[in-house]
Design a protein around this motif. Sequence first.
Motif, PDB file in Angstrom:
ATOM      1  N   TYR A  54      -0.758  -7.217   4.551  1.00 29.13           N
ATOM      2  CA  TYR A  54      -1.825  -7.745   5.399  1.00 29.13           C
ATOM      3  C   TYR A  54      -1.276  -8.679   6.485  1.00 29.13           C
ATOM      4  O   TYR A  54      -0.544  -9.626   6.218  1.00 29.13           O
ATOM      5  CB  TYR A  54      -2.855  -8.501   4.569  1.00 29.13           C
ATOM      6  CG  TYR A  54      -4.088  -8.873   5.346  1.00 29.13           C
ATOM      7  CD1 TYR A  54      -5.148  -7.983   5.479  1.00 29.13           C
ATOM      8  CD2 TYR A  54      -4.188 -10.107   5.977  1.00 29.13           C
ATOM      9  CE1 TYR A  54      -6.273  -8.309   6.213  1.00 29.13           C
ATOM     10  CE2 TYR A  54      -5.311 -10.451   6.711  1.00 29.13           C
ATOM     11  CZ  TYR A  54      -6.350  -9.539   6.825  1.00 29.13           C
ATOM     12  OH  TYR A  54      -7.457  -9.870   7.554  1.00 29.13           O
ATOM     13  N   TRP A  74       0.817  -1.206   0.000  1.00 26.30           N
ATOM     14  CA  TRP A  74       0.000   0.000   0.000  1.00 26.30           C
ATOM     15  C   TRP A  74       0.856   1.262   0.000  1.00 26.30           C
ATOM     16  O   TRP A  74       1.858   1.322   0.715  1.00 26.30           O
ATOM     17  CB  TRP A  74      -0.899   0.004   1.247  1.00 26.30           C
ATOM     18  CG  TRP A  74      -1.815   1.185   1.343  1.00 26.30           C
ATOM     19  CD1 TRP A  74      -3.066   1.293   0.849  1.00 26.30           C
ATOM     20  CD2 TRP A  74      -1.522   2.429   1.980  1.00 26.30           C
ATOM     21  NE1 TRP A  74      -3.587   2.527   1.136  1.00 26.30           N
ATOM     22  CE2 TRP A  74      -2.649   3.254   1.837  1.00 26.30           C
ATOM     23  CE3 TRP A  74      -0.415   2.947   2.654  1.00 26.30           C
ATOM     24  CZ2 TRP A  74      -2.707   4.557   2.336  1.00 26.30           C
ATOM     25  CZ3 TRP A  74      -0.469   4.238   3.154  1.00 26.30           C
ATOM     26  CH2 TRP A  74      -1.604   5.017   2.989  1.00 26.30           C
ATOM     27  N   ASP A 134      -2.539  -7.955  -1.381  1.00 22.69           N
ATOM     28  CA  ASP A 134      -2.035  -7.137  -0.277  1.00 22.69           C
ATOM     29  C   ASP A 134      -0.742  -7.717   0.307  1.00 22.69           C
ATOM     30  O   ASP A 134      -0.744  -8.785   0.916  1.00 22.69           O
ATOM     31  CB  ASP A 134      -3.117  -7.037   0.793  1.00 22.69           C
ATOM     32  CG  ASP A 134      -2.809  -6.000   1.861  1.00 22.69           C
ATOM     33  OD1 ASP A 134      -1.683  -5.464   1.873  1.00 22.69           O
ATOM     34  OD2 ASP A 134      -3.706  -5.736   2.682  1.00 22.69           O
TER      35      ASP A 134
END
Length: 299
Positions: A237, A127, A234
Motif C-alpha cells: 500500500y 498481494w 498490506d
Amino acid sequence: MSIPLTLPDPKHMITRLERILPRFAQIRWVQQTTSTNADLMDQARDPRGHIVRPWLLGAHYQTHGQGRGGKRWDNTPGTQLMFSCAFDVFVPSHQLPTLSPAMGVAACRALRGLLPAHHAEHLSLKWPNDLMWGHSKMAGILTEVTRASASRLSTDHFVVVVGIGINLTRADLLSEQLQRPIADWAQLCQTVPQAAKHAPEHLVAVIAHRWQQQLNHITNKGFTELCAEFHTVDYLYGMPIHILNNGLITAQGIAAGINAQGQLQVRDGQHTQSISVGEISVRPQTDGLDPNVPHTSTK
C-alpha cells in the motif's frame, strides 16, 4: 535462546497435530511427496475417497512443490515448513479468485497473533499471497479450487486447497541463489525472541485453524470485510510498483489496496487499474530500502 526449528518426524508431527486440531477429519504428514497441494486436489476429485473435511497434509520434502503461476517451489528437507489443507466452501463461481488474497490475509493474521503488537506489523502480505518479514519474502501461499464428486449437488459447492511454504532457515543462501531478499523464521526469532517458543506444529495449527475460520466466515457472510482486513496487512500500500507480464512492464503506479473481487488496485494519476490474480506479477520499487529493516506501511 533456543529456536525450535527441527521438524519432528512425520509420526510425531501427526500425533501432535491431531491433539491440537481435533476438528480436522484427516491429518497426514509424510517424509516426501510430489506436492501436498496436488495430492489433496487429486484426493478431492476421487469419488472413492474420504469426503469429510477438512484435511491437512504436510511433507518434510516436496519433489515438485508448486508456487503461484505454475512456478516451482524449491525446498531442502528440514529447512522449510510445508503443508496444505482442503476445505469445503460455498461461494458463487465468479468469486473464487477472491479466495487467494483471503487465504493470504488469514495466514498473515495467524502468524501476527504469535508476535508482540509492536513487532506484528512488520509481518505483512504482498498481494496476492506472499508473506513478508520487513522487505524480505518469508513464505509463499498457493490457493487452488476444484470440484468434488459431491459438488454436483450444489452449484456453489467447491473444495479449496490452500498450501504454504515457510522458510525456517537458510534465508541467506536462498537470497544469494535467487538474487532477492529472503527471510526465514530463525531470523524473525532473533528479532522477536518470544516467537522462538512456538514449535513447528504450533505454526501449522494456528494457520490451519485461521484458514478454517476465514472460510467459514466467507461461507456465512461473503467477502464483505476482506478489503478492510487486507488493508491492515498490506505490504504494497502506497508503494510505487511495476506490473509485469512475461517480464515486460505493462503498467505502473501506486498500489492502493484491493477491491471487493480481491484485485489489486493501481493508481496512475486519476486512473485506477484493477489487476487480477494469476495474470501478472507485482514487484515493488524498493531500491534504497534495506531488506533487513522492518517495514511499516503508511495507511
